[in-house]
Design a protein around this motif. Structure first.
Motif, PDB file in Angstrom:
ATOM      1  N   PRO A 272     -44.586  14.180  67.637  1.00 13.04           N
ATOM      2  CA  PRO A 272     -43.229  14.607  67.284  1.00 13.04           C
ATOM      3  C   PRO A 272     -42.864  16.018  67.733  1.00 13.04           C
ATOM      4  CG  PRO A 272     -44.669  14.945  65.421  1.00 13.04           C
ATOM      5  CD  PRO A 272     -45.546  14.457  66.561  1.00 13.04           C
ATOM      6  N   SER A 273     -43.421  16.466  68.833  1.00  9.38           N
ATOM      7  CA  SER A 273     -43.295  17.854  69.260  1.00  9.38           C
ATOM      8  C   SER A 273     -41.843  18.273  69.510  1.00  9.38           C
ATOM      9  CB  SER A 273     -44.120  18.064  70.535  1.00  9.38           C
ATOM     10  OG  SER A 273     -44.085  19.408  70.931  1.00  9.38           O
ATOM     11  N   PHE A 274     -41.553  19.533  69.171  1.00  9.21           N
ATOM     12  CA  PHE A 274     -40.239  20.112  69.432  1.00  9.21           C
ATOM     13  C   PHE A 274     -40.105  20.613  70.873  1.00  9.21           C
ATOM     14  CE2 PHE A 274     -40.208  21.121  64.736  1.00  9.21           C
ATOM     15  CZ  PHE A 274     -39.147  20.281  64.424  1.00  9.21           C
ATOM     16  N   SER A 275     -41.233  20.976  71.477  1.00  5.31           N
ATOM     17  CA  SER A 275     -41.174  21.623  72.788  1.00  5.31           C
ATOM     18  C   SER A 275     -42.504  21.438  73.513  1.00  5.31           C
ATOM     19  CB  SER A 275     -40.884  23.120  72.597  1.00  5.31           C
ATOM     20  OG  SER A 275     -40.914  23.816  73.815  1.00  5.31           O
ATOM     21  N   GLU A 276     -42.430  20.968  74.762  1.00 11.05           N
ATOM     22  CA  GLU A 276     -43.634  20.749  75.571  1.00 11.05           C
ATOM     23  C   GLU A 276     -43.340  21.043  77.038  1.00 11.05           C
ATOM     24  OE1 GLU A 276     -46.753  19.883  74.749  1.00 11.05           O
ATOM     25  OE2 GLU A 276     -46.286  19.774  72.607  1.00 11.05           O
ATOM     26  N   GLY A 277     -44.398  21.396  77.752  1.00 11.60           N
ATOM     27  CA  GLY A 277     -44.277  21.492  79.199  1.00 11.60           C
ATOM     28  C   GLY A 277     -44.489  20.138  79.846  1.00 11.60           C
ATOM     29  N   PHE A 278     -45.358  19.318  79.224  1.00 16.89           N
ATOM     30  CA  PHE A 278     -45.657  17.998  79.788  1.00 16.89           C
ATOM     31  C   PHE A 278     -45.828  16.954  78.681  1.00 16.89           C
ATOM     32  CE2 PHE A 278     -48.305  14.733  81.815  1.00 16.89           C
ATOM     33  CZ  PHE A 278     -47.597  14.532  82.987  1.00 16.89           C
ATOM     34  N   GLY A 279     -46.745  17.186  77.767  1.00 13.19           N
ATOM     35  CA  GLY A 279     -46.985  16.214  76.701  1.00 13.19           C
ATOM     36  C   GLY A 279     -48.107  15.261  77.030  1.00 13.19           C
ATOM     37  N   TRP A 280     -49.281  15.822  77.325  1.00 17.16           N
ATOM     38  CA  TRP A 280     -50.446  15.038  77.738  1.00 17.16           C
ATOM     39  C   TRP A 280     -50.786  13.869  76.821  1.00 17.16           C
ATOM     40  CZ3 TRP A 280     -52.488  14.557  82.214  1.00 17.16           C
ATOM     41  CH2 TRP A 280     -52.458  15.606  83.136  1.00 17.16           C
ATOM     42  N   PRO A 281     -50.822  14.069  75.496  1.00 20.46           N
ATOM     43  CA  PRO A 281     -51.258  12.965  74.632  1.00 20.46           C
ATOM     44  C   PRO A 281     -50.458  11.685  74.803  1.00 20.46           C
ATOM     45  CG  PRO A 281     -51.303  15.017  73.414  1.00 20.46           C
ATOM     46  CD  PRO A 281     -50.623  15.317  74.716  1.00 20.46           C
ATOM     47  N   VAL A 282     -49.210  11.787  75.233  1.00 16.79           N
ATOM     48  CA  VAL A 282     -48.386  10.583  75.416  1.00 16.79           C
ATOM     49  C   VAL A 282     -49.028   9.634  76.414  1.00 16.79           C
ATOM     50  CG1 VAL A 282     -46.170   9.693  76.245  1.00 16.79           C
ATOM     51  CG2 VAL A 282     -46.227  11.720  74.768  1.00 16.79           C
ATOM     52  N   SER A 296     -37.897  12.508  70.939  1.00 14.09           N
ATOM     53  CA  SER A 296     -36.854  12.100  71.887  1.00 14.09           C
ATOM     54  C   SER A 296     -36.437  13.251  72.796  1.00 14.09           C
ATOM     55  CB  SER A 296     -35.633  11.585  71.128  1.00 14.09           C
ATOM     56  OG  SER A 296     -35.137  12.574  70.237  1.00 14.09           O
ATOM     57  N   LEU A 297     -36.989  14.451  72.552  1.00 16.12           N
ATOM     58  CA  LEU A 297     -36.664  15.600  73.392  1.00 16.12           C
ATOM     59  C   LEU A 297     -37.451  15.531  74.694  1.00 16.12           C
ATOM     60  CD1 LEU A 297     -36.722  18.431  70.687  1.00 16.12           C
ATOM     61  CD2 LEU A 297     -34.734  17.208  71.581  1.00 16.12           C
ATOM     62  N   GLU A 298     -36.811  15.949  75.785  1.00 17.00           N
ATOM     63  CA  GLU A 298     -37.528  16.012  77.060  1.00 17.00           C
ATOM     64  C   GLU A 298     -38.602  17.095  76.980  1.00 17.00           C
ATOM     65  OE1 GLU A 298     -37.468  13.969  79.355  1.00 17.00           O
ATOM     66  OE2 GLU A 298     -35.524  12.940  79.293  1.00 17.00           O
ATOM     67  N   PRO A 299     -39.731  16.902  77.702  1.00 16.97           N
ATOM     68  CA  PRO A 299     -39.965  15.896  78.737  1.00 16.97           C
ATOM     69  C   PRO A 299     -40.653  14.622  78.255  1.00 16.97           C
ATOM     70  CG  PRO A 299     -41.739  17.472  78.797  1.00 16.97           C
ATOM     71  CD  PRO A 299     -40.824  17.911  77.681  1.00 16.97           C
ATOM     72  N   MET A 300     -40.732  14.412  76.935  1.00 14.42           N
ATOM     73  CA  MET A 300     -41.479  13.258  76.442  1.00 14.42           C
ATOM     74  C   MET A 300     -40.960  11.920  76.967  1.00 14.42           C
ATOM     75  SD  MET A 300     -42.582  15.909  74.754  1.00 14.42           S
ATOM     76  CE  MET A 300     -41.372  16.448  73.542  1.00 14.42           C
ATOM     77  N   PRO A 301     -39.625  11.664  76.975  1.00 17.53           N
ATOM     78  CA  PRO A 301     -39.144  10.396  77.541  1.00 17.53           C
ATOM     79  C   PRO A 301     -39.458  10.251  79.033  1.00 17.53           C
ATOM     80  CG  PRO A 301     -37.492  11.340  76.095  1.00 17.53           C
ATOM     81  CD  PRO A 301     -38.548  12.390  76.278  1.00 17.53           C
ATOM     82  N   GLU A 302     -39.380  11.370  79.769  1.00 15.88           N
ATOM     83  CA  GLU A 302     -39.709  11.325  81.197  1.00 15.88           C
ATOM     84  C   GLU A 302     -41.172  10.940  81.402  1.00 15.88           C
ATOM     85  OE1 GLU A 302     -40.375  14.416  84.949  1.00 15.88           O
ATOM     86  OE2 GLU A 302     -39.178  15.066  83.220  1.00 15.88           O
ATOM     87  N   VAL A 303     -42.050  11.558  80.649  1.00 12.16           N
ATOM     88  CA  VAL A 303     -43.477  11.310  80.804  1.00 12.16           C
ATOM     89  C   VAL A 303     -43.848   9.909  80.325  1.00 12.16           C
ATOM     90  CG1 VAL A 303     -45.775  12.034  80.019  1.00 12.16           C
ATOM     91  CG2 VAL A 303     -44.085  13.752  80.682  1.00 12.16           C
ATOM     92  N   SER A 304     -43.232   9.439  79.257  1.00  8.69           N
ATOM     93  CA  SER A 304     -43.580   8.118  78.715  1.00  8.69           C
ATOM     94  C   SER A 304     -43.123   6.973  79.599  1.00  8.69           C
ATOM     95  CB  SER A 304     -42.969   7.939  77.323  1.00  8.69           C
ATOM     96  OG  SER A 304     -41.599   7.569  77.400  1.00  8.69           O
ATOM     97  N   GLY A 305     -42.155   7.248  80.484  1.00  9.50           N
ATOM     98  CA  GLY A 305     -41.666   6.201  81.378  1.00  9.50           C
ATOM     99  C   GLY A 305     -41.002   5.047  80.642  1.00  9.50           C
TER     100      GLY A 305
END
Length: 365
Positions: A272-282, A296-305
């Motif tokens: 549920p991170s507020f801010s990430e550069g990438f979000g490896w655990p996803v 739902s904040l970027e970049p999580m949707p981008e990384v999750s595909g």
């Protein structure tokens, strides 16, 4: 960043190119008791920004202009001041994130407050970073944020998104192997648990998971596992207020195999991170077959595909609703399969080919 540096190095070698790693040595730092605090930190800065810049100046004069097709790459944006010592048209840099930079400039959504000296350092880094002609950003979010910071007219640059590859092998472990590895942890045999991987800093938003479980009540009676950094006293106190203190498990710095087991055996990965550069655990979770509910904040949707459920990190009720949606087994299995497919995007060869293309270099094999 050492793993990323090694990935690039070995990738270029496998592509049939010659590759060397240049990094600061320890001169002043040898007199420090602790290299990361107090006097040791400042002595380290002397090694990095004084001694190594002089070494770099000499090496480049010897290498860059000797007629060969030599290229340079700075592996981390925090080292952007080295760009001043490298030939601009032959040098690229990777920008992994601009969290610290934006935090130093006062952007609250970065969740990275800076000290007075930190603000000066980050502004110095940014001033050099914006002059890069060849730049690879790990995500679209980072590239957009960096372009927003470039207030002056843009240089004739070549900036692009190159997704970083896995820095180790991530795969789903079979149930028996995973449980055997987890025997030595605090996770009770056969229990169900939600997993969060990362540190306990504010932007990781760990309290939301506690709120989520409190909302679910008897619909989820398993544990919450925090892997990476142990839950601190403030978080445990908060869990106590929600009557959940006995359902918190902390696993500090798990080794790689234990991490694979945690991902492979968890009920759901919650990020549920507020801010990430990438979000490896996803993507690590996806590669190990974990269903993922992420911010739902970027970049999580981008990384999750699109292979995760995304929810507002300010609304625990949305995360609770997402978890309930996963009780539909067909939907859950479909999400897991999409996660496996998405994880395939982050392979080393694809990343290396993109870096070669950035420099207009073809593979030698």
């Amino acid at each position: 960043m050492l793993r990323f540096t090694q990935m690039l190095h070995h990738g270029f070698l496998e592509a049939g190119l010659e590759s060397e790693i240049w990094q600061p040595g320890i001169f002043f730092g040898r007199w420090a008791k602790s290299p990361n605090a107090g006097l040791g930190k400042w002595l380290g800065y002397l090694d990095k920004w004084l001694i190594f810049k002089m070494v770099l100046f000499i090496r480049v004069r010897r290498k860059a202009y000797c007629g060969g097709n030599i290229r340079f790459h700075v592996c981390d944006h925090s080292n952007a001041p080295y760009l001043a010592n490298l030939p601009v048209c032959k040098t690229s840099i990777t920008c992994h994130d601009v969290l610290a930079i934006r935090g130093a400039l006062g952007y609250a959504d970065a969740f990275c407050p800076a000290s007075r000296t930190g603000r000066l350092l980050q502004k110095w880094i940014l001033s050099h970073l914006l002059k890069a002609r060849l730049l690879a950003a790990d995500t679209k979010q980072t590239l957009l944020q960096l372009e927003e910071l470039q207030k002056a007219d843009k240089f004739q640059n070549k900036w692009r998104v190159i997704h970083i590859a896995f820095n180790d092998k991530f795969k789903r472990l079979d149930k028996k192997s995973a449980l055997k590895l987890l025997d030595s942890t605090l996770i009770p045999p056969g229990c169900t648990y939600l997993l969060q991987v990362g540190s306990g800093i504010t932007r990781k938003n760990r309290k939301l998971i506690i709120d989520m479980v409190a909302i679910l009540g008897k619909q989820f009676e398993g544990f919450i596992c925090f892997a990476g950094e142990a839950a601190d006293q403030e978080l445990l106190k908060y869990a106590g207020l929600k009557k959940l203190e006995d359902r918190i498990i902390s696993i500090s710095k798990p080794d790689h195999q234990t991490l694979l087991a945690l991902y492979s055996n968890c009920d759901t990965l919650i990020f549920p991170s507020f801010s990430e550069g990438f979000g490896w655990p996803v993507i690590e979770g996806q590669a190990c077959g974990a269903p993922v509910i992420a911010s739902s904040l970027e970049p999580m949707p981008e990384v999750s595909g699109g292979a995760a459920i995304h929810a507002d990190p300010c609304k625990a009720e949305e995360f609770a609703a997402a978890w309930l949606a996963l009780k539909n087994i067909a939907f859950k299995n479909e999400l897991i399969q999409k996660g496996f497919a998405n994880a395939e995007r982050f392979q080393s060869r694809e990343m290396i080919d993109s870096y070669l293309e950035l420099h207009d270099i073809e593979r030698a094999n």
